[in-house]
Structure formats: C-alpha cells, structure tokens
Design a protein around this motif. Structure first.
Motif, PDB file in Angstrom:
ATOM      1  N   PRO A   9       0.833  -1.211   0.000  1.00  0.00           N
ATOM      2  CA  PRO A   9       0.000   0.000   0.000  1.00  0.00           C
ATOM      3  C   PRO A   9       0.860   1.250   0.000  1.00  0.00           C
ATOM      4  CG  PRO A   9      -0.820  -1.599   1.580  1.00  0.00           C
ATOM      5  CD  PRO A   9       0.510  -2.116   1.105  1.00  0.00           C
ATOM      6  N   THR A  11       0.882   5.827  -1.040  1.00  0.00           N
ATOM      7  CA  THR A  11       0.173   7.048  -1.410  1.00  0.00           C
ATOM      8  C   THR A  11       0.834   7.620  -2.638  1.00  0.00           C
ATOM      9  OG1 THR A  11       1.573   8.409  -0.011  1.00  0.00           O
ATOM     10  CG2 THR A  11      -0.439   7.533   0.979  1.00  0.00           C
ATOM     11  N   SER A  12       0.105   8.405  -3.390  1.00  0.00           N
ATOM     12  CA  SER A  12       0.630   9.022  -4.607  1.00  0.00           C
ATOM     13  C   SER A  12       0.446  10.522  -4.518  1.00  0.00           C
ATOM     14  CB  SER A  12      -0.094   8.467  -5.834  1.00  0.00           C
ATOM     15  OG  SER A  12       0.334   9.132  -7.000  1.00  0.00           O
ATOM     16  N   LYS A  18      -5.356   5.279   1.299  1.00  0.00           N
ATOM     17  CA  LYS A  18      -4.489   4.112   1.180  1.00  0.00           C
ATOM     18  C   LYS A  18      -4.879   3.343  -0.071  1.00  0.00           C
ATOM     19  CE  LYS A  18      -5.026   0.348   3.594  1.00  0.00           C
ATOM     20  NZ  LYS A  18      -5.092  -0.625   4.730  1.00  0.00           N
ATOM     21  N   ILE A  19      -3.889   2.956  -0.877  1.00  0.00           N
ATOM     22  CA  ILE A  19      -4.131   2.187  -2.083  1.00  0.00           C
ATOM     23  C   ILE A  19      -3.600   0.774  -1.858  1.00  0.00           C
ATOM     24  CG2 ILE A  19      -3.648   1.960  -4.551  1.00  0.00           C
ATOM     25  CD1 ILE A  19      -3.324   4.973  -4.659  1.00  0.00           C
ATOM     26  N   THR A  21      -4.156  -3.617  -2.943  1.00  0.00           N
ATOM     27  CA  THR A  21      -4.289  -4.401  -4.173  1.00  0.00           C
ATOM     28  C   THR A  21      -5.722  -4.374  -4.675  1.00  0.00           C
ATOM     29  OG1 THR A  21      -2.510  -5.852  -3.424  1.00  0.00           O
ATOM     30  CG2 THR A  21      -3.914  -6.673  -5.209  1.00  0.00           C
ATOM     31  N   TYR A  23      -9.997  -2.972  -3.871  1.00  0.00           N
ATOM     32  CA  TYR A  23     -10.760  -1.884  -3.253  1.00  0.00           C
ATOM     33  C   TYR A  23     -10.982  -2.139  -1.775  1.00  0.00           C
ATOM     34  CZ  TYR A  23     -14.498   1.478  -2.418  1.00  0.00           C
ATOM     35  OH  TYR A  23     -15.260   2.503  -1.910  1.00  0.00           O
ATOM     36  N   SER A  26      -8.241  -0.974   0.356  1.00  0.00           N
ATOM     37  CA  SER A  26      -7.858   0.422   0.133  1.00  0.00           C
ATOM     38  C   SER A  26      -8.790   1.367   0.890  1.00  0.00           C
ATOM     39  CB  SER A  26      -7.886   0.758  -1.363  1.00  0.00           C
ATOM     40  OG  SER A  26      -7.066  -0.139  -2.089  1.00  0.00           O
ATOM     41  N   PRO A  28     -10.377   5.146   0.382  1.00  0.00           N
ATOM     42  CA  PRO A  28     -10.508   6.313  -0.506  1.00  0.00           C
ATOM     43  C   PRO A  28     -10.339   7.608   0.278  1.00  0.00           C
ATOM     44  CG  PRO A  28     -12.668   5.429   0.002  1.00  0.00           C
ATOM     45  CD  PRO A  28     -11.663   4.475   0.627  1.00  0.00           C
TER      46      PRO A  28
END
Length: 755
Positions: A9, A11-12, A18-19, A21, A23, A26, A28
């Motif tokens: 997991p 962040t971008s 949290k991202i 593998t 949904y 993760s 949003p």
C-alpha cells in the motif's frame, strides 16, 4: 486474491488515503473542496464608454438615467474618481489594479510601440481580477467590449492568449475592438466569431443583446451552482461613437437640447453644486479651444449639433434602460441584496467628433474633414443604421462639465469620471457623495479587501508585480476621511499630469512639438476643483516639486519613453507576427469574418484582388470579397452578369463595372489599383487577364478603413454597398480570393501589370 502480485500500500502525491491491491484493502480519500464563505457577495462591474463626468442624471444631467441614478441612491457617488483618459489603458488598470504603463498598455491594444510600456497586451506578471476570482471559487463572465487583446490576434487563428477566456473569464460574449456598430456589431462568443441573433429590422441593438446574454449567463450559473458567487463584467459599447439608438429613443429627445451647450453646461454646473457633486464656489471652466459660443453658430450648425447630441442622449438612455433590466433580474433572482455593483466610465467625453461633429468616424481616423453640407443633408440618418454619428466639441465639453478638455487629455475633462458603488448588504451609508481622490487602479484592491482575498505573489509560475492601487473601502463609512492615495501620475500621447496631496500639475502637449516646450500648469484641487486658477507663476517652487514628482513616478511605473505618435503612424508599424506584414494573402470561402486589424493593408497602396470563380449560369452572382461598412470600405461583386468594384471614400463611391457581360465557366475576376499620386490612383477590372473597365479614384483613404473587417463570398453586418440587399452571398463556385499588395505606399507595384 488468487494470483495477485505482491503489492505494498502506498500514497501518490498528495493522496492521503491508502491504495491496496483491491478496493477492499484500500481507503478512498477526497481533497477538501475550497469554498468561499456563504455570505461572499457577487461582483458586477459595469463600464460605460466615453461618458462624461456630468452625463448621468445623478451627476447633473437632464439625460434620463433612472437605473443608474437608483444605483447611486442606494449606494455612493465618487466625485473625485479618475481614469487613464483612454479605453484600453483604463480597462487594463481596472482589471489588474496596476498602472497601465506598467502592465504594457500605454495606449490602445491595437498597437505595439516596441517598448515594454506599449506592448498592447497585459503582461502575465499582472494577474487579472477574473483570474484571481475564478481561482478563488467565483464563476466569471464578461459581456461587451474587451479591447485588451492585440487586435491582429483576434482572428480565427488566434493566438488566444489575451482573449477574455485566456485571462480568467469562463464565458464571454461581445466585441473585441475599440468600437462597433450597435446595429451590426462584430460579435464573438467565447473564442469564435458569431453573427447577431437578429437584424436591425427585427429590433436588434447591441446594448439589449449584451444584457440578454448577461442574464443568460447568470441564470445558468445560479441555477446549477447557487452556492457560488459570480463576477459579471459588463462593458457596454455605449456611449462610444457611433451614437445609435432605437427610433423611439431618438424621438424622445427631439428638441431637448435646442438651448445649446452653453445653457446646458450652466444648468448642469448649478445642479452639481446644489447636489454636492461639486464643492460650493467651484468655477465653470471657460470654453476649450475651438468651442464657439452656441449662440454664435449659424442656424444650420445649431440644428446639426443638436441632432448629434440627441443621438448621444438617446443611446445613453437606452443603455440605462437595459442596465435597469439587469438589476431587476438580480432582484427577482434574490441576488441583488448581496451583490457589489461598481459602475464607471472609462474616460471623459470624446473630442473625436471634431469641432462640427461627425457622421463618419473613418474621417477622424484618417485625419480628414467632413463636408458640413453633406452632413446636414443626412441629418435624419443620425442615430440610425445609416450613420456613424459623433457629437461636436461643444457637447463633449458639456458632458465633462465643469472641466477643461476631453478624453485623451490629462486635464480633468479627460480623467475625472463618474463612479458609483452599491452593495445593499454591505454599505453602512448610502445616497452620499465621496470626494476622496481615487483612481481606477484602486478598484481591484477595494474588491480584494471586501472579499477577503490577497493578490498572488506568484501566478502560474510567474512572479507578480505589486498592486499599485489603494483600497477605497475606508471611505464607505467615513465621508470626510482624508484620502489614502498618496500620488497618481497621468500620461497619454505626451499629455502629462501628477496629483499629490491635493495639488495637480498638468501639461497639454502639442503632437510633434518638443516636450521641452510644454507648459506646466499648477492647480490646488482642494480649493480649485475644476482647474480654473493656474498657480504656476504664483507658486513656482510647488510646481517644480510636482514636476519632479512626475518624473519619479514616470520612472517607477515604466512611463518612459514619452511617445506622442498618433494612430496613423502606429498603423504603419505592424507588430511582429502580424498578418499585415505579408504582401500576399489567399482566402477561401467559408472562412470566418476577418477583423479589420488583420486585413490586407491595401490602404493607399498598389494592389490586386483576384477571385477564382466558376459560374454555371448568368444568375450566379453575389459578393466575392467585401470590407467595411456604411462609412468606408470596398467590395468586389458580380451583379447582372457583370463584375463590379465599389470603393467607399467616406460616403463618396467610386465604381467601375465591366463593359461586357461575364463569360460562364471558370474565370479569374480581378480588380487592380495603381497609384498615380499621393492618395489617388486608377482602378482597373480584368476578366481572365483581359481589360474590362477602369475608373479614376481621385481620393483614397491614407490610413484606415475603420473597424469593420473582411468577408469572403458574402457581405455580413453593415452593408458595404447600397446596390444589393443583405449578405448577397455569391451563388456560383468560388475557389479562392488572392490579394497581392505593394510593400509600401510609395507606388511600387508587387506584380507585373496585366496589360
């Protein structure tokens, strides 16, 4: 998850969720939406054009302006407010909060002087009001006159970097030039040219159309996002010449000015003192040079001048009606109470009608005089679709009561303008006058203070110059507070002035003379509101101090070099990249209307126009190319199976028609102008290379055809010729139209003669 790749997991960028593998693994996240406070007011800025200090009813006039008077009653009248004395510079200063030379708008956006102060475009180092408001959550809309884009760049090929939508407005409808015909305007919607929605015969007038569109824009916005405030910039063509109005408004003012400009000035002056617009004891300035006592005019001179003033009054009254319609709309929408409305004129009343008045602005632009008897014969056309009228100096000075001089000058007649501020929810006091000295650059910082915004130090990666203006908000509940403005310079075409601490030094410059020969005048504005008592000889030390201050301000705000060159010389120096630098042009049918600043420079030059056509029948007739309007221009067309060229020299038409009927099938239809003197020549027609007719052209325009542009295959807007109706679109096949133009005005031909 079967066959899933190992995934850590992460962040971008600024993502705070949290991202994983999947949904389910993760979290949003949505960034918080920037929102203005719920009570943030809307902003409406209304700009009138060439309306003098005394022309509104609430500033002393008998012209009926009830809507604007109502704004003043519900708001504040600023009686010591100043502009730059010309349209593009005032708009640049208004929308940036900076001085006009500093942002690159020395004079008109039509010209680039080659110096930073005169680029004819607003530097990106001065973010515009709509840019800042849009980025802070406002919807931004503009209707009407822009005149802030380099005019050669207002074609369908752009560039669009200085058009309204590139400088912060999300929606735009109006005209890009300095002036336009109110019955046949050159209109643009967002980034493309459009034709008016109806004809004058169907009741069209530009002022009504602009308000219709403003109402549409606000309706769309408030229907979808009522929580967002809006900024509406409404810049009318009125009351810039040509003065045009619906017939019922023209009839309304018949006989209302028969008393003449001297009585009118005296009446307005007395009314201004009575209403507190002027301090008690303010003198009425003497006649400007060239303004004769009205009683000394001949009966015909009186008759013509009065009719010209009637058209001006009718246009202003008509515009007021539609301003009132917009205000009623805001009331009905529940938006009026929390809308800041600012109304101003961009400069004083215009001197461009000359001593006797005008029915043709192209004459002024070319430095030519009009025949009085011809104007008198056309008196019933004034204010209609058939004339481009402007009033004489006497009425312009009446508009600027009680001051000296006019638009373009830095005496008060050019720079002192009406200003009204209304905000029902926010103003603690209303129906009062404010006499603190202020300038158009002060409007943007005033709005920033009221809206709780800051001017950005960097915008789109570009460091920003500081705001030059001073907020006027302190005046709202302090009628007698001292002005917070420290100093303000003025400069236009070499005319100069400086205001500081209640004093003003001003110099009128004679174009072409040495700046060293200019005489400086000195006035104590605190006791001499109308600049009637020159104290230069009595207070030489004060004058010297003021002139020294001017040079300090001139250096600080990029005023130098002083430049008194007029429009004609500027027109001969196209900016880099301008289409007018070429000598060959090829246009194809279906192209958008081409604005006048980008058309082939055939004025007073040898040139050739060739249309490549294919006609299947003798009835295949119509316009091949047209430029201009009722005031000036030319048109090449086919009618009654003959080729015709018409040249409109200020209403005098030189026409040449082919001697024989045209052949069917493919043909090259050519008009060629050969100079035989300074501003004269001979026009020749050719059909597929064979001579077909010629005519002497004893006068041609030296510099300008006016503002209306060029069409291929039709004649849009104000007709170039009375010989046909409507657009008169060419019915045959038109492949292209080619212009070949001499490189200069010395008579050199850029082509071999056909014969």
């Amino acid at each position: 998850m079967t066959n899933a790749s190992p995934h850590q997991p992460s962040t971008s960028g600024t993502f705070q969720g949290k991202i994983g593998t999947t949904y389910d693994e993760s979290t949003p996240w949505w960034p918080e939406q920037q929102a203005l406070p719920e009570d943030t007011p809307n902003v409406v800025v209304i700009v009138l054009d060439d309306v003098g200090f005394s022309d509104l009813g609430c500033f002393g006039s008998d012209i009926e302006t009830p809507a604007m008077d109502a704004l003043a009653t519900g708001g504040l009248r600023y009686t010591n407010f100043h502009t730059t004395t010309l349209c593009s510079p005032t708009r640049a200063s208004l929308l940036t909060g900076r001085n006009h030379h500093s942002v690159g708008m020395r004079m008109l956006s039509n010209f680039d002087t080659g110096f930073p102060s005169g680029r004819g475009r607003v530097t990106k180092a001065a973010a515009m009001l709509p840019e800042v408001l849009r980025d802070n959550g406002f919807n931004t809309m503009a209707v009407g006159k822009w005149h802030l884009a380099p005019m050669e760049q207002t074609t369908a090929s752009g560039p669009y970097t200085q058009w309204p939508l590139s400088r912060g407005f999300e929606r735009y409808y109006g005209f890009l030039e300095a002036e336009t015909d109110s019955f046949y305007p050159e209109l643009f919607y967002d980034n493309h040219a459009v034709t008016p929605p109806k004809t004058p015969q169907e009741g069209y007038h530009l002022s009504e159309d602009l308000v219709d569109r403003a109402i549409e824009f606000v309706t769309d916005q408030t229907s979808v996002t009522p929580e967002k405030p809006f900024f509406m910039y409404m810049a009318f063509g009125a009351a810039h010449a040509p003065h045009q109005a619906p017939q019922e408004y023209l009839e309304k003012y018949r006989g209302r000015f028969d008393h003449g400009w001297d009585v009118e000035r005296a009446t307005r002056h007395a009314r201004q003192i009575e209403r507190g617009i002027l301090p008690p004891g303010t003198e009425l300035a003497p006649h400007n040079p060239g303004v004769e006592p009205f009683d000394e005019l001949s009966d015909n001179e009186k008759k013509l001048s009065v009719r010209l003033q009637e058209a001006y009054a009718a246009m202003l009254d008509h515009t007021d009606h539609h301003i009132g319609r917009f205000m009623e709309f805001l009331e009905q929408m529940g938006q009026m109470e929390n809308t800041i409305t600012i109304l101003l004129s961009d400069n004083g009343a215009s001197q461009e009608g000359g001593q006797k008045g005008s029915l043709n602005p192209t004459a002024f632009q070319n430095g030519l005089s009009e025949d009085f008897d011809e104007m008198l014969a056309r008196i019933d056309e004034i204010g209609t679709t058939r004339a481009h009228a402007n009033y004489p100096w006497g009425w312009a000075q009446a508009g600027n009561t009680p001051f000296k001089r006019y638009k373009q000058n830095t005496h008060e007649g050019g720079v002192r303008c009406p200003l009204i501020v209304q905000w029902p929810r926010g103003l603690p006091r209303t129906d009062e006058n404010r006499q603190q000295f202020h300038h158009v650059s002060d409007i943007m910082p005033t709005l920033f203070e009221l809206l709780g915004l800051q001017a950005p130090e960097v915008y789109n990666g570009i460091p920003q110059m500081p705001i030059h203006g001073t907020s006027m908000a302190y005046t709202f509940d302090a009628p007698t507070a001292p002005t917070r403005k420290e100093a303000q310079y003025f400069e236009m075409f070499g005319h100069r002035a400086i205001w500081h601490d209640g004093w003003k030094a001003v110099s009128f410059h004679q174009r072409g003379s040495s700046f060293d020969d200019d005489k400086w005048e000195l006035y104590h504005h605190d006791t001499d509101f109308s600049e009637c008592n020159d104290l230069a000889e009595e207070r030489p030390e004060q004058l010297q101090k003021m002139v020294a201050r001017f040079w300090v301000e001139a250096g600080k705000y990029d005023v130098l070099p002083l430049d008194d060159n007029g429009f004609a010389l500027r027109a001969k120096i196209p900016r880099p990249g301008s289409p007018r630098r070429r000598t060959s042009f090829t246009y194809y049918p279906g192209m958008a209307h081409l604005p006048g600043a980008a058309v082939p420079p055939v004025m007073n030059r040898a040139h050739r126009i060739t249309a490549f056509v294919d006609r299947a029948a003798a009835s295949d007739e119509g316009v091949l190319v047209s430029l201009g309007n009722i005031s000036s221009g030319y048109v090449l067309y086919v009618k009654d199976n003959r080729l015709v060229y018409e040249y409109n020299f200020l209403g005098t038409r030189y026409t040449v028609t082919s001697e024989d009927e045209l052949p069917l099938g493919p043909a090259e239809l050519t008009f060629e102008f050969i100079k035989t003197g300074d501003v004269q020549g001979v026009g020749h027609l050719y059909v597929s290379g064979k001579p077909a007719g010629e005519t002497d052209m004893p006068q041609v325009l030296p510099h300008f055809f006016g503002w209306q542009g060029l069409d291929v295959g039709r004649d849009t807007l104000s007709p170039s010729s009375p010989s046909y109706d409507g657009e008169f679109a060419f019915a045959g096949k038109l492949e292209k139209v080619v212009f070949d133009v001499a490189p200069d005005e010395e008579g050199a031909e850029p082509f071999e003669r056909i014969d």
